[in-house]
Design an enzyme around this catalytic site. Structure first.
Site, short mmCIF file in Angstrom:
data_model
loop_
_atom_site.label_atom_id
_atom_site.label_comp_id
_atom_site.label_asym_id
_atom_site.label_seq_id
_atom_site.Cartn_x
_atom_site.Cartn_y
_atom_site.Cartn_z
N ASP A 54 51.77 20.25 78.62
CA ASP A 54 51.86 20.71 80.02
C ASP A 54 53.06 20.07 80.71
OD1 ASP A 54 50.82 18.17 80.21
OD2 ASP A 54 49.12 18.70 81.48
N ASP A 99 48.17 21.96 75.30
CA ASP A 99 47.55 21.21 76.39
C ASP A 99 46.71 22.13 77.26
OD1 ASP A 99 47.92 18.46 76.48
OD2 ASP A 99 49.95 18.62 77.28
N LYS A 132 44.47 20.21 73.46
CA LYS A 132 44.46 18.78 73.83
C LYS A 132 44.02 18.68 75.29
CE LYS A 132 48.47 16.21 74.53
NZ LYS A 132 48.36 15.83 75.95
N GLU A 148 43.05 15.61 78.55
CA GLU A 148 43.20 14.22 78.97
C GLU A 148 41.87 13.63 79.42
OE1 GLU A 148 46.25 13.94 81.98
OE2 GLU A 148 47.75 14.91 80.71
N GLU A 195 49.22 7.19 75.43
CA GLU A 195 50.49 7.21 76.15
C GLU A 195 50.68 5.94 76.96
OE1 GLU A 195 51.29 10.85 78.25
OE2 GLU A 195 53.08 10.03 79.21
O1 KIV Z 1 52.58 17.24 78.01
C1 KIV Z 1 53.12 16.49 77.17
O2 KIV Z 1 54.29 16.64 76.81
C2 KIV Z 1 52.30 15.41 76.61
C3 KIV Z 1 53.01 14.39 75.78
C4 KIV Z 1 53.77 13.47 76.65
C5 KIV Z 1 52.08 13.67 74.89
O3 KIV Z 1 51.14 15.36 76.83
#
Ligand code: KIV
Length: 272
Positions: free
Chosen positions: A52, A91, A121, A123, A190
């Site tokens: 994202d 994401d 993915k 968070e 991260e």
């Molecule tokens: O959105 C993204 O690029 C990420 C990475 C920084 C792991 O989540």
């Protein structure tokens, strides 16, 4: 044999698990479009994250919050059309999975159905575990993301290193175990202290992918536009720049402008 040789066999979550067992590091980068995805795949990258971070580097927003599910699906389907081998992880954007596990499942199903990606993915730890469970129960592989979680920027207020305090480090370790027990196939950590990331990588059986989390994890991820030097304003300590593409691109564009103005382009051989 070159370590980044191209092999046509598709990378799966099981391949990543075997790589961890063998001690072979996993290479992951972000991509948001067909052309870059094709190049990354041909170069031998194992995992492509349709991050994202597209909200920042593609759309120019200050945070990752504004990007929508439809926009993420657009980026993801463009990436999927460019790859043969890499595992594509997408994401889940802000607001599509927090606090409502039914909505989380619907969002994940839309991503998988409409983009053809391999995994999603999201968070967070305990606070999103119901959503993680529900998505996994539909057979969709989930990658976790702990430490600095940019979708919570308004809660934390800054992008500084996370989990330096003991209580935050303990919560991160607990969350990592929860995500593994739920069935996540990997976790991104991260911007946390390297020693903490190393501990998580040892304690967990699933691969731990770091960004600003030191070298003692199972793989690394960077934002493509940062590592190629297309973006220049973002310079955290963990970022290694492999190119200065912003200067090269501006140089090429300015040469093109000069050639047009000086009547050098197109020449005799460049016309019909
Ligand atoms: O959105 C993204 O690029 C990420 C990475 C920084 C792991 O989540």
């Amino acid at each position: 044999m070159s370590p980044n040789r191209f092999t046509p066999s598709k990378i799966t979550t099981h391949v990543l698990q075997e790589m961890k067992l063998r001690g072979e590091k996993i290479a992951m980068l972000t991509a948001y479009d067909f052309s870059f995805a094709t190049l990354l795949d041909e170069a031998g990258i194992e995992v492509i994250l349709v991050g994202d971070s597209a909200s920042n580097v593609m759309a120019g927003h200050r945070t990752t919050l504004p990007i929508t599910l439809n926009e993420m699906i657009y980026h993801a389907s463009s990436v999927v059309r460019g790859i043969n081998r890499a595992l594509v992880v997408v994401d889940m954007p802000f607001g599509t999975y927090q606090g409502n596990s039914k909505e989380a499942l619907n969002s994940a199903i839309r991503i998988m159905k409409e983009s053809g990606a391999d995994a999603v993915k999201l968070e967070g730890g305990r606070e999103v575990i119901e959503s993680v469970d529900r998505i996994l129960s539909a057979g969709i592989p989930v990658m976790g993301h702990l430490g600095l979680t940019p979708q919570s920027i308004h809660k934390f207020g800054t992008y500084v290193v996370r989990a330096k305090e003991e209580h935050e480090a303990n919560k991160l370790i607990e969350d990592a175990h929860l995500l593994e027990e739920a069935g996540c196939f990997a976790i991104v950590l991260e911007k946390i202290p390297a020693a903490l990331a190393a501990r998580v990588a040892i304690e967990l059986k699933i691969p731990i992918i770091g960004i600003g989390a030191g070298g003692k994890v199972d793989g690394q991820v960077l934002v493509l536009h940062d590592m190629l030097g297309i973006t220049t304003k973002f310079s955290p300590r963990f970022l290694r720049r492999y190119h200065n593409l912003s200067e090269e691109i501006k140089g090429s564009v300015s040469a093109y402008i000069t050639d047009i103005k000086s009547l050098d382009f197109p020449n005799e051989r460049e016309q019909y």
